[in-house]
Design an enzyme around this catalytic site. Structure first.
Site, PDB file in Angstrom:
ATOM      1  N   LYS A   1     -15.386  23.505  42.923  1.00  0.00           N
ATOM      2  CA  LYS A   1     -16.077  24.000  41.731  1.00  0.00           C
ATOM      3  C   LYS A   1     -17.015  25.173  42.015  1.00  0.00           C
ATOM      4  O   LYS A   1     -17.260  25.996  41.138  1.00  0.00           O
ATOM      5  CB  LYS A   1     -16.881  22.866  41.070  1.00  0.00           C
ATOM      6  CG  LYS A   1     -16.008  21.853  40.362  1.00  0.00           C
ATOM      7  CD  LYS A   1     -16.845  20.838  39.600  1.00  0.00           C
ATOM      8  CE  LYS A   1     -15.944  19.787  38.977  1.00  0.00           C
ATOM      9  NZ  LYS A   1     -16.646  18.824  38.131  1.00  0.00           N
TER      10      LYS A   1
ATOM     11  N   ASP B   1     -18.197  20.806  31.817  1.00  0.00           N
ATOM     12  CA  ASP B   1     -18.834  19.560  32.269  1.00  0.00           C
ATOM     13  C   ASP B   1     -20.194  19.354  31.610  1.00  0.00           C
ATOM     14  O   ASP B   1     -20.542  18.254  31.191  1.00  0.00           O
ATOM     15  CB  ASP B   1     -19.075  19.593  33.795  1.00  0.00           C
ATOM     16  CG  ASP B   1     -17.831  19.227  34.583  1.00  0.00           C
ATOM     17  OD1 ASP B   1     -16.944  18.578  34.023  1.00  0.00           O
ATOM     18  OD2 ASP B   1     -17.769  19.608  35.773  1.00  0.00           O
TER      19      ASP B   1
HETATM   20  P1  NAP Z   1     -20.635  14.869  44.802  1.00  0.00           P
HETATM   21  O1  NAP Z   1     -20.889  16.309  44.515  1.00  0.00           O
HETATM   22  O2  NAP Z   1     -19.883  14.505  46.025  1.00  0.00           O
HETATM   23  O3  NAP Z   1     -22.072  14.135  44.859  1.00  0.00           O
HETATM   24  C1  NAP Z   1     -22.173  12.772  45.136  1.00  0.00           C
HETATM   25  C2  NAP Z   1     -23.636  12.353  45.072  1.00  0.00           C
HETATM   26  O4  NAP Z   1     -23.693  10.937  45.218  1.00  0.00           O
HETATM   27  C3  NAP Z   1     -24.497  12.931  46.186  1.00  0.00           C
HETATM   28  O5  NAP Z   1     -25.788  13.158  45.705  1.00  0.00           O
HETATM   29  C4  NAP Z   1     -24.483  11.811  47.228  1.00  0.00           C
HETATM   30  O6  NAP Z   1     -25.651  11.755  48.010  1.00  0.00           O
HETATM   31  C5  NAP Z   1     -24.482  10.588  46.361  1.00  0.00           C
HETATM   32  N1  NAP Z   1     -23.878   9.457  47.043  1.00  0.00           N
HETATM   33  C6  NAP Z   1     -22.619   9.389  47.542  1.00  0.00           C
HETATM   34  N2  NAP Z   1     -22.418   8.177  48.107  1.00  0.00           N
HETATM   35  C7  NAP Z   1     -23.572   7.480  47.972  1.00  0.00           C
HETATM   36  C8  NAP Z   1     -23.995   6.188  48.360  1.00  0.00           C
HETATM   37  N3  NAP Z   1     -23.155   5.359  48.992  1.00  0.00           N
HETATM   38  N4  NAP Z   1     -25.233   5.792  48.044  1.00  0.00           N
HETATM   39  C9  NAP Z   1     -26.082   6.625  47.403  1.00  0.00           C
HETATM   40  N5  NAP Z   1     -25.755   7.882  47.024  1.00  0.00           N
HETATM   41  C10 NAP Z   1     -24.522   8.296  47.298  1.00  0.00           C
HETATM   42  O7  NAP Z   1     -19.860  14.180  43.589  1.00  0.00           O
HETATM   43  P2  NAP Z   1     -19.936  14.539  42.023  1.00  0.00           P
HETATM   44  O8  NAP Z   1     -18.953  15.570  41.661  1.00  0.00           O
HETATM   45  O9  NAP Z   1     -21.346  14.803  41.677  1.00  0.00           O
HETATM   46  O10 NAP Z   1     -19.385  13.184  41.387  1.00  0.00           O
HETATM   47  C11 NAP Z   1     -20.105  12.000  41.515  1.00  0.00           C
HETATM   48  C12 NAP Z   1     -19.567  10.918  40.601  1.00  0.00           C
HETATM   49  O11 NAP Z   1     -19.575  11.354  39.251  1.00  0.00           O
HETATM   50  C13 NAP Z   1     -18.130  10.489  40.874  1.00  0.00           C
HETATM   51  O12 NAP Z   1     -18.072   9.106  40.767  1.00  0.00           O
HETATM   52  C14 NAP Z   1     -17.338  11.118  39.780  1.00  0.00           C
HETATM   53  O13 NAP Z   1     -16.200  10.366  39.440  1.00  0.00           O
HETATM   54  C15 NAP Z   1     -18.328  11.102  38.645  1.00  0.00           C
HETATM   55  N6  NAP Z   1     -18.042  12.178  37.679  1.00  0.00           N
HETATM   56  C16 NAP Z   1     -17.747  11.817  36.403  1.00  0.00           C
HETATM   57  C17 NAP Z   1     -17.448  12.792  35.473  1.00  0.00           C
HETATM   58  C18 NAP Z   1     -17.089  12.415  34.079  1.00  0.00           C
HETATM   59  O14 NAP Z   1     -16.511  13.244  33.377  1.00  0.00           O
HETATM   60  N7  NAP Z   1     -17.400  11.221  33.615  1.00  0.00           N
HETATM   61  C19 NAP Z   1     -17.489  14.144  35.849  1.00  0.00           C
HETATM   62  C20 NAP Z   1     -17.838  14.482  37.164  1.00  0.00           C
HETATM   63  C21 NAP Z   1     -18.116  13.472  38.077  1.00  0.00           C
HETATM   64  P3  NAP Z   1     -25.784  12.532  49.412  1.00  0.00           P
HETATM   65  O15 NAP Z   1     -26.342  13.887  49.058  1.00  0.00           O
HETATM   66  O16 NAP Z   1     -26.712  11.698  50.191  1.00  0.00           O
HETATM   67  O17 NAP Z   1     -24.402  12.618  50.010  1.00  0.00           O
END
Ligand code: NAP
Length: 488
Positions: A290, A326
């Site tokens: 992205k 988004d």
């Molecule tokens: P990302 O950029 O990889 O960010 C993940 C975040 O979660 C980071 O801040 C990470 O912390 C934290 N994290 C990961 N594993 C963790 C754990 N075990 N315990 C605590 N914190 C943890 O991912 P993203 O794109 O933001 O997406 C995250 C989630 O949102 C996914 O589940 C995705 O499916 C969902 N999502 C949903 C939509 C929708 O349309 N509903 C859209 C986008 C995303 P660190 O910095 O410490 O690694």
């Protein structure tokens, strides 16, 4: 010119490929989707005596192959044994015998008569730059009814090479193996491949193979043609993404001659040329691209610049424009549930999805504090978006109205996990943006404490619907999209 070259406009045949021991093949044959055109039976593990009964049984045309280990198969015998299995297949009524270009067997084609010959070439490592020259060399072999060229796609440009090859001829089956190659399997009828191989039983016989059912039902294989307009999803990995199902179902609902294809790629390096060369109308962009895609864009809406991320690219002629659907999709379901003005919001996570909330919520009059497992990342986001940050454990006592959970904790398959203990849940609304499953353990815990909840499905549908409208200019069938997402 080969025998079939004159038969223009031949449909792209759907070939179910099955392999294994004779017993397994018997049951796999009985399970092949009857909508398949031909069946490829891999004789690698079938002794000559068992060939006749296997090949004679099905009513569909059979393509018989016997692949040596060095060609990606299981056959370990000599060329005499291999040749006799394939001769037996022809005698038993196989319509086609597939022989590897350059193998000894391919020098004596008459012995496989009356079956017709597919001359094939595979590369399990990559797509060589001289693919076209290799194909020309293959064509020097006479007596061939169909040629088959199957390299492995490592990058988006390899898909362009496949399409270019197919443009030159009409007696060719060409597609690419591997996850990046999946697009070339789906697009085979659009690019004019004479056939495509699909997984006919529960197990694929080649890397990246899509099932017969998915090609027919999800991608509408039978209605794809060179006139079909193309969109897709760029990211990696894409294996479990629900977007292809969602967009293709929407195209089908509105009878639009469009298809939405996974374009799995490690990098965005070739994206610009790729979209222009293949006339891809638009792509959704997902993890991890992205942010990197910004360098490929000619124009971007202001929000993309603010957030530093695009999840949608629309091609107009030779220009690419970036959008971010988004952010609005994240906020719209919230606005529908509660007035946001003066709310104290806690944001869990500081990744890509959190960014949209961090930048947009202050514009709605909210006070936002971000908590993240890695503190440095919370600090960085807070600094960029002008919000506060907190230490993870301090959340235990921090009062808030609304908690927005943007970490992947609780996502399929680890659905019992929660990012924070139940006791930390308070306020009037918990919003978990995970959509698979829609009801996470966190939301269940919140409800058990009498707190209202909001799941991630509306957000997912919202961003997809906006993409659909940017690509096609047609109103998205949001109800259909909602139904698809809530029945997965
Ligand atoms: P990302 O950029 O990889 O960010 C993940 C975040 O979660 C980071 O801040 C990470 O912390 C934290 N994290 C990961 N594993 C963790 C754990 N075990 N315990 C605590 N914190 C943890 O991912 P993203 O794109 O933001 O997406 C995250 C989630 O949102 C996914 O589940 C995705 O499916 C969902 N999502 C949903 C939509 C929708 O349309 N509903 C859209 C986008 C995303 P660190 O910095 O410490 O690694």
């Amino acid at each position: 010119m080969s025998e079939l070259a004159s038969q223009k406009n031949e449909p792209c045949r759907l070939i179910a490929s099955i392999g294994g021991e004779p017993d397994h093949l018997v049951s796999a044959l009985s399970l092949v989707d009857p909508r398949t055109d031909w069946i490829e039976v891999r004789l690698d593990q079938v002794p000559k005596d068992a060939v006749q009964s296997l090949i004679a049984a099905p009513s569909l045309p059979i393509v018989a192959t016997c692949r040596r280990k060095q060609d990606g198969g299981q056959f370990e015998g000599d060329e005499i044994e291999r040749g006799s299995r394939l001769e037996a297949a022809s005698r038993a009524g196989a319509a086609w015998i597939d022989l590897e270009w350059g193998s000894d067997l391919a020098r004596h084609l008459q012995r496989f008569s009356p079956a017709r010959i597919i001359l094939s070439w595979h590369d399990f490592n990559g797509t060589p730059p001289d693919l076209g020259a290799r194909f020309q060399a293959m064509r020097a072999v006479s007596g061939i009814s169909l040629f088959k060229v199957v390299p492995t796609a490592r990058r988006l440009h390899d898909l362009v090479a496949i399409r270019d090859l197919l443009r030159e001829t009409d007696d060719l089956i060409a597609f690419a193996m591997g996850e990046t190659g999946v697009a070339s399997r789906v697009l085979a009828p659009v690019w004019g491949s004479r056939a495509i191989y699909a997984a006919g039983a529960e197990q694929a016989t080649a890397p990246g193979q899509v099932s017969v059912g998915a090609l027919l039902d999800q991608y509408r294989f039978r209605s794809l043609s060179p006139r079909t307009r193309m969109s897709g999803l760029l990211g990696r990995p894409l294996g479990h993404s629900l977007s292809p199902r969602l967009h293709n179902k929407s195209y089908a609902t509105l009878s639009l001659d469009w298809v939405y294809v996974p374009f799995e790629s490690e990098s965005v390096e070739d994206l610009r040329d790729f979209m222009i060369a293949l006339e891809i109308s638009g792509v959704s962009v997902t993890l991890p691209h992205k942010e990197q895609v910004l360098s490929e864009l000619d124009e971007m809406e202001p929000l993309v610049r603010d957030l530093g991320a695009a999840n949608t690219i629309v091609r107009s002629g030779g220009r690419l424009r970036g959008h971010n659907t988004d952010a609005e999709a994240a906020l719209a379901p919230l606005r529908r549930r509660i007035p946001l003005q003066d709310k104290k919001v806690v944001l869990l996570g500081a990744g890509g999805a959190a960014r949209a909330f961090a930048f947009m919520l202050p514009r709605e009059g909210c006070t936002v504090t971000v908590y993240n497992r890695t503190e440095e990342r919370a600090k960085a986001l807070a600094c960029q978006a002008g919000i506060a940050w907190g230490r993870w454990n301090d959340l235990a006592a921090d009062p808030y109205d609304l908690l927005i959970q943007t970490t992947p904790v609780g996502m399929h398959p680890r659905v019992e996990e929660m990012p924070v203990p139940r006791e930390w849940l308070r306020g009037s609304l918990i919003y978990d943006i995970i959509y698979n499953p829609a009801e996470t353990a966190l939301l269940r815990a919140a409800r058990s404490r009498g707190i209202e909840t909001l799941d991630g499905v509306d957000m997912f549908v919202g961003q997809a619907a906006a993409q659909f409208e940017l690509f096609t200019g047609v109103n998205a069938p949001r109800e259909t999209m909602n139904r698809v997402m809530r029945t997965v």
